[in-house]
Write a protein that holds these residues in place. Sequence first.
Motif, short mmCIF file in Angstrom:
data_model
loop_
_atom_site.label_atom_id
_atom_site.label_comp_id
_atom_site.label_asym_id
_atom_site.label_seq_id
_atom_site.Cartn_x
_atom_site.Cartn_y
_atom_site.Cartn_z
N TRP A 52 0.85 -1.19 0.00
CA TRP A 52 0.00 0.00 0.00
C TRP A 52 0.89 1.24 0.00
N VAL A 53 0.71 2.07 -1.01
CA VAL A 53 1.50 3.30 -1.14
C VAL A 53 0.54 4.49 -1.10
N ASP A 54 0.65 5.29 -0.05
CA ASP A 54 -0.22 6.46 0.12
C ASP A 54 -1.69 6.09 0.03
N GLY A 55 -2.05 4.95 0.63
CA GLY A 55 -3.44 4.53 0.67
C GLY A 55 -3.91 3.80 -0.56
N GLU A 56 -3.05 3.58 -1.54
CA GLU A 56 -3.43 2.88 -2.77
C GLU A 56 -2.75 1.51 -2.80
N GLU A 57 -3.55 0.48 -3.03
CA GLU A 57 -3.01 -0.88 -3.01
C GLU A 57 -2.29 -1.20 -4.32
N LYS A 58 -1.08 -1.72 -4.19
CA LYS A 58 -0.30 -2.17 -5.34
C LYS A 58 -0.10 -3.69 -5.18
N VAL A 59 -0.79 -4.45 -6.01
CA VAL A 59 -0.77 -5.91 -5.89
C VAL A 59 0.42 -6.46 -6.69
N VAL A 60 1.27 -7.21 -6.01
CA VAL A 60 2.41 -7.85 -6.67
C VAL A 60 1.94 -9.21 -7.19
N ASN A 61 2.07 -9.40 -8.49
CA ASN A 61 1.60 -10.64 -9.11
C ASN A 61 2.63 -11.75 -8.91
N LEU A 62 2.29 -12.70 -8.03
CA LEU A 62 3.21 -13.79 -7.70
C LEU A 62 2.80 -15.11 -8.33
N THR A 63 1.73 -15.11 -9.11
CA THR A 63 1.20 -16.38 -9.63
C THR A 63 2.17 -17.07 -10.58
N GLY A 64 3.04 -16.31 -11.23
CA GLY A 64 3.96 -16.92 -12.19
C GLY A 64 5.29 -17.33 -11.60
N THR A 65 5.47 -17.16 -10.29
CA THR A 65 6.75 -17.53 -9.67
C THR A 65 6.85 -19.04 -9.49
N ASP A 66 8.09 -19.54 -9.53
CA ASP A 66 8.34 -20.97 -9.30
C ASP A 66 9.74 -21.12 -8.72
N ASN A 67 10.24 -22.34 -8.70
CA ASN A 67 11.56 -22.60 -8.10
C ASN A 67 12.70 -21.95 -8.87
N SER A 68 12.45 -21.55 -10.13
CA SER A 68 13.50 -20.91 -10.93
C SER A 68 13.48 -19.39 -10.82
N THR A 69 12.52 -18.85 -10.09
CA THR A 69 12.41 -17.40 -9.94
C THR A 69 13.61 -16.87 -9.13
N THR A 70 14.27 -15.86 -9.67
CA THR A 70 15.47 -15.29 -9.03
C THR A 70 15.13 -14.01 -8.27
N LEU A 71 16.11 -13.50 -7.56
CA LEU A 71 15.94 -12.24 -6.84
C LEU A 71 15.65 -11.10 -7.82
N ASP A 72 16.34 -11.08 -8.94
CA ASP A 72 16.08 -10.03 -9.94
C ASP A 72 14.66 -10.11 -10.45
N ASN A 73 14.16 -11.35 -10.67
CA ASN A 73 12.77 -11.51 -11.12
C ASN A 73 11.81 -10.97 -10.07
N PHE A 74 12.08 -11.27 -8.80
CA PHE A 74 11.21 -10.82 -7.71
C PHE A 74 11.21 -9.29 -7.62
N MET A 75 12.39 -8.66 -7.72
CA MET A 75 12.46 -7.20 -7.66
C MET A 75 11.73 -6.57 -8.84
N GLU A 76 11.79 -7.21 -9.99
CA GLU A 76 11.08 -6.69 -11.16
C GLU A 76 9.58 -6.75 -10.95
#
Length: 333
Positions: free
Chosen positions: A183-207
């Motif tokens: 939540w940024v200044d009262g507005e929800e920002k949803v991080v889409n995690l549905t496509g993550t798997d065991n190959s997901t890296t830190l760079d992918n997560f930050m993106e």
Amino acid sequence: MRINHNISAMNAHRLLNINNAFASKSLEKLSSGKRINRAGDDAAGMAITEKMRAQINGLKMASRNSLDGVSLVQTAEGAMSEIHSMLQRMRELCVQAANGTMSSSDRQAIQDEINQLTSEVNRIANGTEYNTRNILKGNEGPNSHTLVHRMSTGESAQYRGNVDLTAVGAGGFNLSSDQLSIWVDGEEKVVNLTGTDNSTTLDNFMELVNDALGDSAKAVLDKDGHIEITTLSIGGSSKIEINGSQNAVRLFKSGWSTGNPNPSATGTAESATSSAKGYFYFDSIPEVGSTIKIGNETIEFFDSSVAPYVGSNRPIDINGKANAEDVVDEIIS
């Protein structure tokens, strides 16, 4: 002494040379299609034609520039059209979810699609470029990679995590069954995690996190590998709050569990008696010739390996800078 001469032949030779010169000029005009080829043909006319030629060339280039502008607008229009279609689909899904016959699993499926559409809208908004320049990110000025810049007596909300994300092992970013909202200044920002798997890296997560934040905030890693989120807004109303399932939130705050207060941070209100502070972030090394203004000082970037600096602003040499942090260090030194 006797001198041999032939006046008639010499006169004929002179006239022949004159005629050859006239014939050469006539051939030049015929071959070029121009009445004036050099100043000797018509000095005044030459000056007039060169001025007109310069105007014509300028108008031709202006026409080409306008076509480039049309191409930029068409690129932006295509991106906006895709975003519009996605927003229409999201509205349809919202209306569909209001159906009383829906089960919780049905609504979860709808929410998953909305999350994916939200992520795609953010990706298009952040990634639409024309000639390597972002055209849908309003906070980026031309010829500069400066993302945020403002002078203020207040401070942005800045959340600093306490988990070394660089030490997270393989599969640690597999959060496909988890939820994460910032939540940024009262507005929800949803991080889409549905496509993550065991190959997901830190760079992918930050993106994924930055795609969700869009232009409202910026997420980076500090020198200790902790995630650091800073809002674009400045002042006491600026706020960050992290919410979601336990596995996802623990990447921001170690040991957090459901039921505990959500990790959050609030900005500092502006004060008339405080000293002004500047905040600026770069996503890469600035371009040569780009500038930023801090207070009354204008900073201009140049590359000494290409040419020496000849301007009147404060110069910052980007030659030899390995990353944006090196540029920032020189600015604040």
